[in-house]
Scaffold this motif. Structure first.
Motif, short mmCIF file in Angstrom:
data_model
loop_
_atom_site.label_atom_id
_atom_site.label_comp_id
_atom_site.label_asym_id
_atom_site.label_seq_id
_atom_site.Cartn_x
_atom_site.Cartn_y
_atom_site.Cartn_z
N HIS A 176 7.61 -53.99 -34.41
CA HIS A 176 8.74 -54.79 -34.58
C HIS A 176 9.29 -55.34 -33.10
O HIS A 176 10.17 -56.08 -33.21
CB HIS A 176 9.79 -54.58 -35.37
N TRP B 102 12.50 -57.96 -27.29
CA TRP B 102 12.98 -58.50 -28.55
C TRP B 102 12.74 -57.55 -29.53
O TRP B 102 11.69 -57.02 -29.84
CB TRP B 102 12.67 -60.05 -28.84
N HIS C 164 11.69 -58.60 -33.32
CA HIS C 164 11.52 -59.78 -34.38
C HIS C 164 11.10 -59.04 -35.52
O HIS C 164 10.00 -58.34 -35.83
CB HIS C 164 10.38 -60.52 -33.72
N THR D 112 14.14 -63.64 -41.56
CA THR D 112 13.77 -62.92 -40.22
C THR D 112 14.90 -62.59 -39.16
O THR D 112 15.46 -63.66 -38.99
CB THR D 112 12.60 -63.48 -39.66
N ASN E 78 15.97 -62.17 -35.22
CA ASN E 78 15.36 -62.21 -34.00
C ASN E 78 16.44 -61.89 -33.08
O ASN E 78 17.35 -62.82 -32.73
CB ASN E 78 14.81 -63.67 -33.91
#
Length: 411
Positions: free
Chosen positions: A272, A282, A284, A298, A300
């Motif tokens: 992820h 990051w 995600h 989702t 982010n």
């Protein structure tokens, strides 16, 4: 439409005595001068029948059972008559008697609810959460109590539900269960689901909730609990004497800095994580949803430096499964239990739970630092900014900015 007047009469025929000397009992229904009658498959000794009271005068067990049966038929007959009136169906004596003695399935409220709840219980973990099933069971128990008290019956058909009963059910939830408005709305939503099922199947013609929806499904605005910047720094700077509390502190702070919920951080894996073109890391990740039919959202989130430090700290905690979960997080119950200790030691006079971290990210970490509402919504994995607006109202950061200009005038 003219109201249909109905008369019910139970009587015996002395001309048709049975071999044992008892007289057969008949039921006659008269509607607007039109009548029909039927034998009820019961008989009574001539000397025991009371023509005025339309029942047996005897005190023995057989007489008691006979009188109970006659009363049940009478109640059921008026019930059928009421149901047909509600449906604006054709009402004739013959129609009523056919329905009274037919073997057609009667759809009962509690019976239907019990069957559905039992079926849904087998779907826990895929379609339903345990807490949702628990709420349905609590709703069922409350309905069972009110039906018994209001109708003096163990169960009722959907057609018997009335607005007056809904008012009684509401009062029970408010005074006996002592539910808040928002919790009462959840219970009523459970009940409404069964009413919808009944209407879809033709078991219910009129909506007993008509005219009451605004009151019963009104949601009160609540203020989410979140940490101030001072309280957050106090926890960040505190070094605990036990590994247990330091570990829980790390997981809690990671949630504060990323906005991930408990289940999302528990299932966070290296897969992820990704780096953008500038080398920034990051998260995600699709949010974990218990119910498969809900929209998948989702989150982010770019990782802040303190979050990167925590992530690096637990990088090799499970060398046997490097692609597994990033953190060895205990159960949600244990986390909340340990967070109470942390709140006490850090002088945080709030009910500290794992979810407070998500609220803190939305308010103190992002919105208070002028991060756009749309971006906060994306990082939290909300399907709509309307959900995020809840945090913006709690903070009212824009009010403070506007009041600074006013302060200059009166300074």
């Amino acid at each position: 439409m003219k109201q249909e007047s109905m008369k019910v009469l139970f009587f015996i025929r002395k001309s048709r005595l049975k071999k044992n000397g008892e007289a057969p009992i008949f039921l006659r229904v008269t509607i607007n001068g039109q009548l029909d009658e039927v034998r009820i498959q019961r008989s009574v000794p001539l000397k025991l029948w009371d023509n005025v009271k339309e029942r047996s005068k005897g005190k023995d067990r057989s007489s008691t059972e006979l009188n109970s049966y006659i009363e049940a038929l009478k109640v059921r007959l008026y019930q059928i008559h009421k149901e047909l009136l509600c449906r604006e169906a054709l009402i004739t004596p013959k129609n009523l008697l056919i329905k009274l003695f037919s073997k057609e399935e009667r759809h009962l409220v509690l019976q239907t609810m019990r069957k559905c709840i039992d079926d849904w219980t087998s779907l826990i973990g895929t379609e339903y959460q345990p807490s949702t099933i628990s709420r349905y069971n609590n709703c069922y128990e409350s309905l069972q109590t009110v039906i018994k008290d209001f109708y003096r019956k163990e169960d009722i058909t959907f057609h018997e539900l009335s607005g007056e009963f809904i008012d009684r059910f509401e009062m029970h939830l408010r005074t006996v269960r002592k539910l808040s408005q928002n919790t009462l709305t959840k219970y009523m939503s459970c009940f409404r689901k069964f009413l919808g099922l009944a209407r879809e199947n033709g078991w219910l013609e009129q909506d007993p909730l008509a005219g009451k929806r605004k009151r019963l499904f009104r949601k009160e605005e609540t203020c989410p609990t979140f940490l101030t910047l001072e309280e957050l720094k106090r926890i960040m700077e505190k070094d605990f004497s036990t590994t247990r509390l330091n570990t829980v502190k790390d997981f809690f702070l990671f949630c504060c800095l990323t906005g991930l919920s408990y289940i999302d951080v528990k299932t966070l894996c290296p897969a992820h994580l990704y780096k953008d073109n500038e080398g920034k890391l990051w998260i995600h990740k699709a949010r974990v949803k218990i119910t498969t039919h809900k929209e998948s959202c989702t989150c982010n989130v770019p990782l802040l430096e303190p979050a990167l430090v925590i992530l690096e700290k637990y990088k090799n905690w499970n060398s046997e499964n490097p692609e597994g979960p990033c953190f060895p997080i205990p159960s949600n119950q244990k986390m909340n239990e340990f967070l109470k200790e942390i709140a006490t030691l850090c002088r945080v006079n709030k009910r500290l739970t794992v979810h407070v971290a998500r609220h803190t990210f939305a308010t103190t970490v992002t919105l208070a630092n002028d991060v756009a509402l749309q971006n906060v919504s994306k990082m939290l994995g909300h399907s709509s900014t309307r959900m995020t607006q809840h945090y913006a109202r709690a903070l009212d950061n824009s009010i403070m900015k506007d009041m600074k200009d006013v302060a200059l005038v009166f300074g």
